[in-house]
Each structure stands twice: as structure tokens, then as C-alpha cells.
Design a protein around this motif. Structure first.
Motif, PDB file in Angstrom:
ATOM      1  N   ARG A  42       0.862  -1.174   0.000  1.00 44.01           N
ATOM      2  CA  ARG A  42       0.000   0.000   0.000  1.00 44.01           C
ATOM      3  C   ARG A  42       0.904   1.232   0.000  1.00 44.01           C
ATOM      4  NH1 ARG A  42      -3.881   1.596   5.035  1.00 44.01           N
ATOM      5  NH2 ARG A  42      -4.610   3.577   4.215  1.00 44.01           N
ATOM      6  N   PRO A  43       0.960   1.959  -1.118  1.00 38.88           N
ATOM      7  CA  PRO A  43       1.794   3.168  -1.156  1.00 38.88           C
ATOM      8  C   PRO A  43       1.384   4.159  -0.071  1.00 38.88           C
ATOM      9  CG  PRO A  43       1.042   2.571  -3.352  1.00 38.88           C
ATOM     10  CD  PRO A  43       0.296   1.710  -2.388  1.00 38.88           C
ATOM     11  N   LYS A  44       2.314   5.033   0.293  1.00 46.72           N
ATOM     12  CA  LYS A  44       2.026   6.048   1.307  1.00 46.72           C
ATOM     13  C   LYS A  44       0.880   6.929   0.852  1.00 46.72           C
ATOM     14  CE  LYS A  44       6.654   6.213   3.181  1.00 46.72           C
ATOM     15  NZ  LYS A  44       7.849   6.991   3.407  1.00 46.72           N
ATOM     16  N   SER A  45      -0.042   7.196   1.787  1.00 45.56           N
ATOM     17  CA  SER A  45      -1.199   8.032   1.496  1.00 45.56           C
ATOM     18  C   SER A  45      -1.678   8.669   2.795  1.00 45.56           C
ATOM     19  CB  SER A  45      -2.327   7.187   0.888  1.00 45.56           C
ATOM     20  OG  SER A  45      -3.511   7.937   0.778  1.00 45.56           O
ATOM     21  N   PHE A  46      -2.020   9.927   2.726  1.00 42.99           N
ATOM     22  CA  PHE A  46      -2.562  10.611   3.897  1.00 42.99           C
ATOM     23  C   PHE A  46      -3.967  10.103   4.214  1.00 42.99           C
ATOM     24  CE2 PHE A  46      -5.075  14.082   5.724  1.00 42.99           C
ATOM     25  CZ  PHE A  46      -4.371  14.290   6.890  1.00 42.99           C
ATOM     26  N   VAL A  47      -4.729   9.790   3.160  1.00 42.81           N
ATOM     27  CA  VAL A  47      -6.119   9.357   3.333  1.00 42.81           C
ATOM     28  C   VAL A  47      -6.144   7.982   4.002  1.00 42.81           C
ATOM     29  CG1 VAL A  47      -8.271   8.808   2.145  1.00 42.81           C
ATOM     30  CG2 VAL A  47      -6.834  10.677   1.318  1.00 42.81           C
ATOM     31  N   PHE A  48      -6.746   7.911   5.169  1.00 39.33           N
ATOM     32  CA  PHE A  48      -6.848   6.700   5.985  1.00 39.33           C
ATOM     33  C   PHE A  48      -5.476   6.096   6.282  1.00 39.33           C
ATOM     34  CE2 PHE A  48     -10.993   6.542   3.568  1.00 39.33           C
ATOM     35  CZ  PHE A  48     -11.712   7.174   4.574  1.00 39.33           C
ATOM     36  N   GLY A  49      -4.482   6.964   6.350  1.00 35.97           N
ATOM     37  CA  GLY A  49      -3.118   6.515   6.586  1.00 35.97           C
ATOM     38  C   GLY A  49      -2.916   5.840   7.926  1.00 35.97           C
ATOM     39  N   ALA A  50      -3.742   6.144   8.894  1.00 35.68           N
ATOM     40  CA  ALA A  50      -3.594   5.548  10.219  1.00 35.68           C
ATOM     41  C   ALA A  50      -4.377   4.238  10.359  1.00 35.68           C
ATOM     42  CB  ALA A  50      -4.066   6.532  11.286  1.00 35.68           C
ATOM     43  N   ARG A  51      -5.081   3.850   9.311  1.00 37.17           N
ATOM     44  CA  ARG A  51      -5.911   2.637   9.382  1.00 37.17           C
ATOM     45  C   ARG A  51      -5.225   1.473   8.695  1.00 37.17           C
ATOM     46  NH1 ARG A  51     -11.076   4.071  11.396  1.00 37.17           N
ATOM     47  NH2 ARG A  51     -11.163   1.845  11.795  1.00 37.17           N
ATOM     48  N   ASN A  52      -5.306   0.305   9.310  1.00 38.27           N
ATOM     49  CA  ASN A  52      -4.787  -0.910   8.704  1.00 38.27           C
ATOM     50  C   ASN A  52      -5.810  -1.513   7.761  1.00 38.27           C
ATOM     51  OD1 ASN A  52      -2.281  -0.928   9.907  1.00 38.27           O
ATOM     52  ND2 ASN A  52      -2.958  -2.133  11.661  1.00 38.27           N
ATOM     53  N   VAL A  53      -5.314  -2.276   6.818  1.00 36.01           N
ATOM     54  CA  VAL A  53      -6.139  -3.015   5.875  1.00 36.01           C
ATOM     55  C   VAL A  53      -5.765  -4.476   6.030  1.00 36.01           C
ATOM     56  CG1 VAL A  53      -6.791  -3.262   3.463  1.00 36.01           C
ATOM     57  CG2 VAL A  53      -6.043  -1.058   4.294  1.00 36.01           C
ATOM     58  N   TYR A  54      -6.749  -5.357   5.975  1.00 34.31           N
ATOM     59  CA  TYR A  54      -6.529  -6.777   6.217  1.00 34.31           C
ATOM     60  C   TYR A  54      -6.684  -7.555   4.915  1.00 34.31           C
ATOM     61  CZ  TYR A  54      -7.239  -4.784  10.761  1.00 34.31           C
ATOM     62  OH  TYR A  54      -7.139  -3.981  11.861  1.00 34.31           O
ATOM     63  N   PHE A  55      -5.801  -8.537   4.712  1.00 34.94           N
ATOM     64  CA  PHE A  55      -5.814  -9.327   3.488  1.00 34.94           C
ATOM     65  C   PHE A  55      -5.963 -10.804   3.816  1.00 34.94           C
ATOM     66  CE2 PHE A  55      -3.840  -5.399   2.275  1.00 34.94           C
ATOM     67  CZ  PHE A  55      -4.379  -5.150   1.028  1.00 34.94           C
ATOM     68  N   TYR A  56      -6.712 -11.487   2.946  1.00 32.95           N
ATOM     69  CA  TYR A  56      -7.011 -12.905   3.112  1.00 32.95           C
ATOM     70  C   TYR A  56      -6.761 -13.625   1.791  1.00 32.95           C
ATOM     71  CZ  TYR A  56      -9.433 -10.988   7.140  1.00 32.95           C
ATOM     72  OH  TYR A  56      -9.727 -10.327   8.296  1.00 32.95           O
ATOM     73  N   VAL A  57      -6.151 -14.792   1.858  1.00 32.56           N
ATOM     74  CA  VAL A  57      -5.965 -15.639   0.686  1.00 32.56           C
ATOM     75  C   VAL A  57      -6.876 -16.845   0.869  1.00 32.56           C
ATOM     76  CG1 VAL A  57      -4.355 -17.121  -0.568  1.00 32.56           C
ATOM     77  CG2 VAL A  57      -3.612 -14.870   0.225  1.00 32.56           C
ATOM     78  N   ASP A  58      -7.822 -16.980  -0.039  1.00 33.80           N
ATOM     79  CA  ASP A  58      -8.828 -18.049   0.048  1.00 33.80           C
ATOM     80  C   ASP A  58      -9.461 -18.108   1.438  1.00 33.80           C
ATOM     81  OD1 ASP A  58      -8.425 -18.670  -2.599  1.00 33.80           O
ATOM     82  OD2 ASP A  58      -7.119 -20.376  -2.198  1.00 33.80           O
ATOM     83  N   GLY A  59      -9.748 -16.931   2.004  1.00 36.53           N
ATOM     84  CA  GLY A  59     -10.426 -16.845   3.291  1.00 36.53           C
ATOM     85  C   GLY A  59      -9.534 -16.935   4.513  1.00 36.53           C
ATOM     86  N   VAL A  60      -8.238 -17.110   4.335  1.00 39.12           N
ATOM     87  CA  VAL A  60      -7.295 -17.230   5.456  1.00 39.12           C
ATOM     88  C   VAL A  60      -6.534 -15.921   5.614  1.00 39.12           C
ATOM     89  CG1 VAL A  60      -5.279 -18.475   6.343  1.00 39.12           C
ATOM     90  CG2 VAL A  60      -7.044 -19.707   5.065  1.00 39.12           C
ATOM     91  N   ALA A  61      -6.540 -15.365   6.827  1.00 39.18           N
ATOM     92  CA  ALA A  61      -5.836 -14.106   7.091  1.00 39.18           C
ATOM     93  C   ALA A  61      -4.344 -14.273   6.844  1.00 39.18           C
ATOM     94  CB  ALA A  61      -6.085 -13.666   8.532  1.00 39.18           C
ATOM     95  N   VAL A  62      -3.771 -13.359   6.016  1.00 37.47           N
ATOM     96  CA  VAL A  62      -2.335 -13.450   5.718  1.00 37.47           C
ATOM     97  C   VAL A  62      -1.568 -12.171   6.021  1.00 37.47           C
ATOM     98  CG1 VAL A  62      -2.552 -15.277   3.976  1.00 37.47           C
ATOM     99  CG2 VAL A  62      -2.662 -12.873   3.271  1.00 37.47           C
ATOM    100  N   ALA A  63      -2.243 -11.021   6.060  1.00 39.34           N
ATOM    101  CA  ALA A  63      -1.488  -9.780   6.261  1.00 39.34           C
ATOM    102  C   ALA A  63      -2.377  -8.665   6.781  1.00 39.34           C
ATOM    103  CB  ALA A  63      -0.839  -9.341   4.947  1.00 39.34           C
ATOM    104  N   SER A  64      -1.749  -7.756   7.493  1.00 38.49           N
ATOM    105  CA  SER A  64      -2.360  -6.508   7.942  1.00 38.49           C
ATOM    106  C   SER A  64      -1.347  -5.419   7.628  1.00 38.49           C
ATOM    107  CB  SER A  64      -2.628  -6.574   9.443  1.00 38.49           C
ATOM    108  OG  SER A  64      -2.942  -5.301   9.948  1.00 38.49           O
ATOM    109  N   ILE A  65      -1.702  -4.512   6.715  1.00 34.79           N
ATOM    110  CA  ILE A  65      -0.750  -3.475   6.337  1.00 34.79           C
ATOM    111  C   ILE A  65      -1.358  -2.094   6.491  1.00 34.79           C
ATOM    112  CG2 ILE A  65       0.532  -4.990   4.778  1.00 34.79           C
ATOM    113  CD1 ILE A  65      -0.808  -3.592   2.431  1.00 34.79           C
ATOM    114  N   GLY A  66      -0.502  -1.127   6.732  1.00 32.65           N
ATOM    115  CA  GLY A  66      -0.905   0.264   6.834  1.00 32.65           C
ATOM    116  C   GLY A  66      -0.368   1.047   5.648  1.00 32.65           C
ATOM    117  N   SER A  67      -0.573   2.322   5.663  1.00 31.54           N
ATOM    118  CA  SER A  67      -0.073   3.190   4.608  1.00 31.54           C
ATOM    119  C   SER A  67       1.453   3.140   4.583  1.00 31.54           C
ATOM    120  CB  SER A  67      -0.549   4.621   4.857  1.00 31.54           C
ATOM    121  OG  SER A  67      -0.030   5.486   3.889  1.00 31.54           O
ATOM    122  N   GLY A  68       2.016   2.975   3.397  1.00 34.48           N
ATOM    123  CA  GLY A  68       3.462   2.956   3.258  1.00 34.48           C
ATOM    124  C   GLY A  68       4.122   1.675   3.719  1.00 34.48           C
TER     125      GLY A  68
END
Length: 154
Positions: A42-68
Motif C-alpha cells: 500500500r503506497p504512502k497516502s494521507f487518506v486513511f493513513g492511520a488505518r490498517n487493511v486486512y488481506f485474506y488468501v482463500d479466506g485465510v488471514a495473511v497480512a495486515s498493512i498500513g499506509s506505506g
């Protein structure tokens, strides 16, 4: 009157306790020299920069990333469904894409804001989850921070 404040405080406390912790549950795939790599960023961005985003592969949690930030996940080769989710309170549409992870190769996927506008005092944004060519992905992750994936022993 006092009971209204107690109920309000209790509901706020329960809501905060139910929110995701920011770290997905660990999942371990079998380690294999033929595994491919999925790099989600996730490239650096001011918009929702303090919020994490969660990723799942075939329904299994694999990552939580923030801005930058980015996370590198090792997967057996093959097709997968990559899902992206925001916290429940974000009111932004979750997304899914089909990806293919080749053996001994790296697949780059980025989450990027593609549009945004203020309407009625509220910021409305559009996000895009997309595969990108390796040379572009490699160039765009320069200067980003790494986050450990949740499918490895830590």
C-alpha cells in the motif's frame, strides 16, 4: 440518568473490545522450495493513513498493512482469491481479485486510492486492488516499510 451513562459506556467498551487487533490469526502453509511469493503493498497516502487493511488468501488471514507498508507471503504455486477488508467501521467496500502465484516467482499486488471527493462534509474515496508487473512493483516498494506476514512463525 446515571443508567444511561453506564449503558453508553458499556456499549463503547464492548465495541472497542470487538474491533480487530490489527494482527491477523496465524496460518502456516507447508514450506516448500517451489513456493512462490505474494507481495501485497500500500503506497504512502494521507487518506486513511492511520488505518490498517486486512488481506485474506482463500479466506485465510495473511497480512495486515498500513499506509506505506508491504507484506511478503510465501504460498504454494497456484490460483488464489485475494480478499481485502477494512475495519467494520470504515464503510468502504471490500474487494477481491483472482491472482496466480507461479512457482519460485513473486506476484505484486497493490491497494491504492484511485479517487476521492468531499460530499456533504464527508470524504468519499474509491480504492483499487490490482496486480502490477514485477518491475513496477519492485520500483514502487522502494522506501516502504515491511510488515511480517501472518503465515510464518514469528
Amino acid at each position: 440518568m446515571k443508567s444511561k451513562w453506564i449503558l453508553l459506556g458499556l456499549s463503547i467498551l464492548l465495541t472497542a473490545c470487538a474491533a480487530p487487533s490489527g494482527k491477523p490469526k496465524p496460518q502456516t502453509w507447508v514450506s516448500d522450495s517451489k513456493n512462490g511469493e505474494l507481495l501485497i503493498y500500500r503506497p504512502k497516502s494521507f487518506v486513511f493513513g492511520a488505518r490498517n487493511v486486512y488481506f485474506y488468501v482463500d479466506g485465510v488471514a495473511v497480512a495486515s498493512i498500513g499506509s506505506g507498508t508491504y507484506s511478503l507471503v510465501k504460498l504454494p504455486p497456484g490460483p488464489y482469491r485475494l480478499s481485502q477488508k477494512w475495519d467494520w467501521d470504515m464503510l468502504i467496500k471490500d474487494m477481491e481479485i483472482e491472482i496466480n502465484v507461479p512457482s519460485k516467482e513473486r506476484t505484486y499486488v497493490r491497494l491504492v486510492q484511485s479517487a476521492g471527493e468531499f460530499s456533504g462534509g464527508v470524504l468519499r474515496t474509491t480504492w483499487q486492488l490490482e496486480s502490477v508487473p514485477s518491475d513496477k512493483g519492485l520500483d514502487e516498494i522502494k522506501g516502504l516499510e515491511t510488515r511480517a506476514p501472518s503465515n510464518t512463525a514469528q
